[in-house]
Scaffold this motif. Structure first.
Motif, PDB file in Angstrom:
ATOM      1  N   TYR B  36       0.845  -1.180   0.000  1.00  0.00           N
ATOM      2  CA  TYR B  36       0.000   0.000   0.000  1.00  0.00           C
ATOM      3  C   TYR B  36       0.891   1.245   0.000  1.00  0.00           C
ATOM      4  O   TYR B  36       2.000   1.229   0.534  1.00  0.00           O
ATOM      5  CB  TYR B  36      -0.880   0.055   1.252  1.00  0.00           C
ATOM      6  CG  TYR B  36      -2.033  -0.930   1.264  1.00  0.00           C
ATOM      7  CD1 TYR B  36      -1.843  -2.244   1.669  1.00  0.00           C
ATOM      8  CD2 TYR B  36      -3.307  -0.526   0.870  1.00  0.00           C
ATOM      9  CE1 TYR B  36      -2.920  -3.132   1.685  1.00  0.00           C
ATOM     10  CE2 TYR B  36      -4.376  -1.399   0.887  1.00  0.00           C
ATOM     11  CZ  TYR B  36      -4.170  -2.699   1.297  1.00  0.00           C
ATOM     12  OH  TYR B  36      -5.231  -3.573   1.312  1.00  0.00           O
ATOM     13  N   VAL B  37       0.362   2.339  -0.542  1.00  0.00           N
ATOM     14  CA  VAL B  37       1.059   3.619  -0.508  1.00  0.00           C
ATOM     15  C   VAL B  37       0.165   4.648   0.174  1.00  0.00           C
ATOM     16  O   VAL B  37      -1.061   4.631   0.001  1.00  0.00           O
ATOM     17  CB  VAL B  37       1.451   4.086  -1.935  1.00  0.00           C
ATOM     18  CG1 VAL B  37       0.222   4.256  -2.824  1.00  0.00           C
ATOM     19  CG2 VAL B  37       2.252   5.390  -1.881  1.00  0.00           C
ATOM     20  N   GLN B  38       0.775   5.501   0.966  1.00  0.00           N
ATOM     21  CA  GLN B  38       0.044   6.576   1.636  1.00  0.00           C
ATOM     22  C   GLN B  38       0.752   7.886   1.320  1.00  0.00           C
ATOM     23  O   GLN B  38       1.835   8.174   1.850  1.00  0.00           O
ATOM     24  CB  GLN B  38      -0.025   6.347   3.143  1.00  0.00           C
ATOM     25  CG  GLN B  38      -0.896   7.367   3.857  1.00  0.00           C
ATOM     26  CD  GLN B  38      -1.032   7.074   5.336  1.00  0.00           C
ATOM     27  OE1 GLN B  38      -0.162   6.453   5.962  1.00  0.00           O
ATOM     28  NE2 GLN B  38      -2.128   7.498   5.928  1.00  0.00           N
ATOM     29  N   TYR B  39       0.165   8.678   0.432  1.00  0.00           N
ATOM     30  CA  TYR B  39       0.714   9.990   0.112  1.00  0.00           C
ATOM     31  C   TYR B  39       0.434  10.938   1.268  1.00  0.00           C
ATOM     32  O   TYR B  39      -0.501  10.722   2.042  1.00  0.00           O
ATOM     33  CB  TYR B  39       0.124  10.509  -1.199  1.00  0.00           C
ATOM     34  CG  TYR B  39       0.472   9.632  -2.377  1.00  0.00           C
ATOM     35  CD1 TYR B  39      -0.464   8.771  -2.933  1.00  0.00           C
ATOM     36  CD2 TYR B  39       1.761   9.642  -2.904  1.00  0.00           C
ATOM     37  CE1 TYR B  39      -0.123   7.937  -3.991  1.00  0.00           C
ATOM     38  CE2 TYR B  39       2.099   8.811  -3.964  1.00  0.00           C
ATOM     39  CZ  TYR B  39       1.147   7.960  -4.490  1.00  0.00           C
ATOM     40  OH  TYR B  39       1.491   7.132  -5.536  1.00  0.00           O
ATOM     41  N   ARG B  77       9.707  -2.630  -5.967  1.00  0.00           N
ATOM     42  CA  ARG B  77      10.731  -2.009  -6.811  1.00  0.00           C
ATOM     43  C   ARG B  77      10.081  -1.034  -7.786  1.00  0.00           C
ATOM     44  O   ARG B  77       8.908  -1.160  -8.157  1.00  0.00           O
ATOM     45  CB  ARG B  77      11.488  -3.080  -7.607  1.00  0.00           C
ATOM     46  CG  ARG B  77      12.240  -4.076  -6.754  1.00  0.00           C
ATOM     47  CD  ARG B  77      13.255  -4.832  -7.570  1.00  0.00           C
ATOM     48  NE  ARG B  77      12.614  -5.705  -8.552  1.00  0.00           N
ATOM     49  CZ  ARG B  77      12.617  -7.037  -8.468  1.00  0.00           C
ATOM     50  NH1 ARG B  77      13.191  -7.623  -7.442  1.00  0.00           N
ATOM     51  NH2 ARG B  77      12.058  -7.766  -9.408  1.00  0.00           N
ATOM     52  N   LYS B  78      10.902  -0.073  -8.167  1.00  0.00           N
ATOM     53  CA  LYS B  78      10.531   0.833  -9.259  1.00  0.00           C
ATOM     54  C   LYS B  78      11.836   1.270  -9.910  1.00  0.00           C
ATOM     55  O   LYS B  78      12.752   1.719  -9.219  1.00  0.00           O
ATOM     56  CB  LYS B  78       9.737   2.039  -8.756  1.00  0.00           C
ATOM     57  CG  LYS B  78       9.223   2.918  -9.891  1.00  0.00           C
ATOM     58  CD  LYS B  78       8.247   3.979  -9.408  1.00  0.00           C
ATOM     59  CE  LYS B  78       7.714   4.780 -10.602  1.00  0.00           C
ATOM     60  NZ  LYS B  78       6.710   5.799 -10.205  1.00  0.00           N
ATOM     61  N   PRO B  79      11.953   1.151 -11.214  1.00  0.00           N
ATOM     62  CA  PRO B  79      13.238   1.422 -11.873  1.00  0.00           C
ATOM     63  C   PRO B  79      13.659   2.884 -11.810  1.00  0.00           C
ATOM     64  O   PRO B  79      14.854   3.178 -11.761  1.00  0.00           O
ATOM     65  CB  PRO B  79      13.015   0.985 -13.327  1.00  0.00           C
ATOM     66  CG  PRO B  79      11.617   0.568 -13.455  1.00  0.00           C
ATOM     67  CD  PRO B  79      10.949   0.630 -12.127  1.00  0.00           C
ATOM     68  N   SER B  80      12.689   3.801 -11.805  1.00  0.00           N
ATOM     69  CA  SER B  80      13.035   5.218 -11.851  1.00  0.00           C
ATOM     70  C   SER B  80      11.964   6.008 -11.087  1.00  0.00           C
ATOM     71  O   SER B  80      10.834   6.129 -11.553  1.00  0.00           O
ATOM     72  CB  SER B  80      13.099   5.693 -13.309  1.00  0.00           C
ATOM     73  OG  SER B  80      13.345   7.089 -13.373  1.00  0.00           O
ATOM     74  N   VAL B  81      12.326   6.506  -9.920  1.00  0.00           N
ATOM     75  CA  VAL B  81      11.331   7.189  -9.084  1.00  0.00           C
ATOM     76  C   VAL B  81      11.163   8.640  -9.523  1.00  0.00           C
ATOM     77  O   VAL B  81      12.052   9.251 -10.114  1.00  0.00           O
ATOM     78  CB  VAL B  81      11.697   7.134  -7.591  1.00  0.00           C
ATOM     79  CG1 VAL B  81      11.657   5.709  -7.097  1.00  0.00           C
ATOM     80  CG2 VAL B  81      13.052   7.795  -7.328  1.00  0.00           C
ATOM     81  N   GLN B  82       9.981   9.158  -9.161  1.00  0.00           N
ATOM     82  CA  GLN B  82       9.668  10.551  -9.429  1.00  0.00           C
ATOM     83  C   GLN B  82       9.392  11.262  -8.113  1.00  0.00           C
ATOM     84  O   GLN B  82       9.090  10.613  -7.097  1.00  0.00           O
ATOM     85  CB  GLN B  82       8.425  10.641 -10.326  1.00  0.00           C
ATOM     86  CG  GLN B  82       8.581   9.942 -11.663  1.00  0.00           C
ATOM     87  CD  GLN B  82       7.278   9.891 -12.436  1.00  0.00           C
ATOM     88  OE1 GLN B  82       6.243   9.536 -11.891  1.00  0.00           O
ATOM     89  NE2 GLN B  82       7.337  10.260 -13.704  1.00  0.00           N
ATOM     90  N   TRP B  83       9.470  12.573  -8.146  1.00  0.00           N
ATOM     91  CA  TRP B  83       9.192  13.361  -6.952  1.00  0.00           C
ATOM     92  C   TRP B  83       7.811  13.007  -6.380  1.00  0.00           C
ATOM     93  O   TRP B  83       7.613  12.937  -5.176  1.00  0.00           O
ATOM     94  CB  TRP B  83       9.271  14.847  -7.299  1.00  0.00           C
ATOM     95  CG  TRP B  83       8.891  15.740  -6.165  1.00  0.00           C
ATOM     96  CD1 TRP B  83       9.650  16.075  -5.081  1.00  0.00           C
ATOM     97  CD2 TRP B  83       7.624  16.393  -5.998  1.00  0.00           C
ATOM     98  NE1 TRP B  83       8.947  16.911  -4.241  1.00  0.00           N
ATOM     99  CE2 TRP B  83       7.701  17.121  -4.784  1.00  0.00           C
ATOM    100  CE3 TRP B  83       6.450  16.446  -6.746  1.00  0.00           C
ATOM    101  CZ2 TRP B  83       6.640  17.882  -4.317  1.00  0.00           C
ATOM    102  CZ3 TRP B  83       5.401  17.207  -6.276  1.00  0.00           C
ATOM    103  CH2 TRP B  83       5.510  17.910  -5.075  1.00  0.00           C
ATOM    104  N   SER B  84       6.870  12.712  -7.268  1.00  0.00           N
ATOM    105  CA  SER B  84       5.503  12.402  -6.841  1.00  0.00           C
ATOM    106  C   SER B  84       5.386  11.042  -6.139  1.00  0.00           C
ATOM    107  O   SER B  84       4.324  10.712  -5.607  1.00  0.00           O
ATOM    108  CB  SER B  84       4.550  12.425  -8.040  1.00  0.00           C
ATOM    109  OG  SER B  84       4.978  11.509  -9.030  1.00  0.00           O
ATOM    110  N   ASP B  85       6.460  10.280  -6.117  1.00  0.00           N
ATOM    111  CA  ASP B  85       6.444   9.007  -5.386  1.00  0.00           C
ATOM    112  C   ASP B  85       6.743   9.201  -3.902  1.00  0.00           C
ATOM    113  O   ASP B  85       6.720   8.230  -3.132  1.00  0.00           O
ATOM    114  CB  ASP B  85       7.468   8.032  -5.983  1.00  0.00           C
ATOM    115  CG  ASP B  85       7.107   7.597  -7.385  1.00  0.00           C
ATOM    116  OD1 ASP B  85       8.027   7.418  -8.217  1.00  0.00           O
ATOM    117  OD2 ASP B  85       5.896   7.440  -7.664  1.00  0.00           O
TER     118      ASP B  85
END
Lengths: 114, 113
Positions: B36-39, B77-85
């Motif tokens: 899960y993700v919590q922004y 995993r994520k190959p290339s993260v963004q600021w929005s992550d």
């Protein structure tokens, strides 16, 4: 599709007052969960219901906390009397069953007890 | 007692860096696994789930996770993260022999622009 709905989104109250948090699960989901989230303790499961019946309330911190689910589309979490240490974000989540389906969370109620 | 461990409490990355967040769980047996993700200021949202089949699971927003049964792990995993992550990420495990979804303590990810 409407997700899990919680109200109110924010609640500020004084110590000793009764607080009632409300939750409407996703239609068709038969399991409902109440969580509390704080910086110190993280995410804690308080209680969960299956088919409107409370299955496990071992996470309820004290007798001041109570939860009900009178029907499949509504649940309440009540704190009486409230204390400052109850300040937290309270999340409701629902799922299709209690056998490991994904839980879908509501937006939460941020409770502040002064 | 059954437990879920997320050893990295805080992770700071620059944009375009690769991400791997660890998740390990106790005991064996059949499990269902979730991330899960919590922004910031928001509720938990389901990123991906594993019930059975291909142990490499694709989720939303370019995330994936690999179930390694022998290691009791389900790393994200994520190959290339963004600021929005930038968010807090929670691993959760449901043991079919039990009746409860258990969450890890969460990992706070900050992505620097």
């Amino acid at each position: 599709d409407a997700g899990v709905i919680q109200s109110p989104r924010h609640e500020v109250t004084e110590m000793g007052q009764e607080v009632t948090l409300r939750c409407k699960p996703i239609s068709g989901h038969n399991s409902l969960f109440w969580y509390r989230q704080t910086m110190m303790r993280g995410l804690e499961l308080l209680i969960y219901f299956n088919n409107n019946v409370p299955i496990d309330d071992s996470g309820m911190p004290e007798d001041r906390f109570s939860a009900k689910m009178p029907n499949a589309s509504f649940s309440t979490l009540k704190i009486q009397p409230s204390e400052p240490r109850d300040s937290a974000v309270y999340f409701c989540a629902s799922s299709l069953s209690r056998t490991g389906s994904a839980q879908y969370f509501g937006p939460g109620t941020r409770l502040t007890v002064l | 007692a059954q437990s879920v461990s997320q050893h990295n409490h805080h992770v700071i990355l620059s944009e375009a860096a690769s991400l791997e967040l660890g998740c390990n769980y106790s005991y064996g047996g059949t499990v269902n696994l979730f991330w899960y993700v919590q922004y910031p200021g928001q509720h938990l949202q389901l990123l991906l789930k594993y019930f059975s089949g291909d142990p490499l699971v694709k989720g939303i927003k370019g995330f994936e996770a690999e179930f390694i049964k022998s290691k009791f792990s389900f790393n994200l995993r994520k190959p290339s993260v963004q600021w929005s992550d930038t968010a807090e990420y929670f691993c959760a495990v449901f043991w079919n022999a039990g009746n409860m979804l258990t969450f890890g303590g969460g990992t706070r990810l900050m992505v620097k622009p």
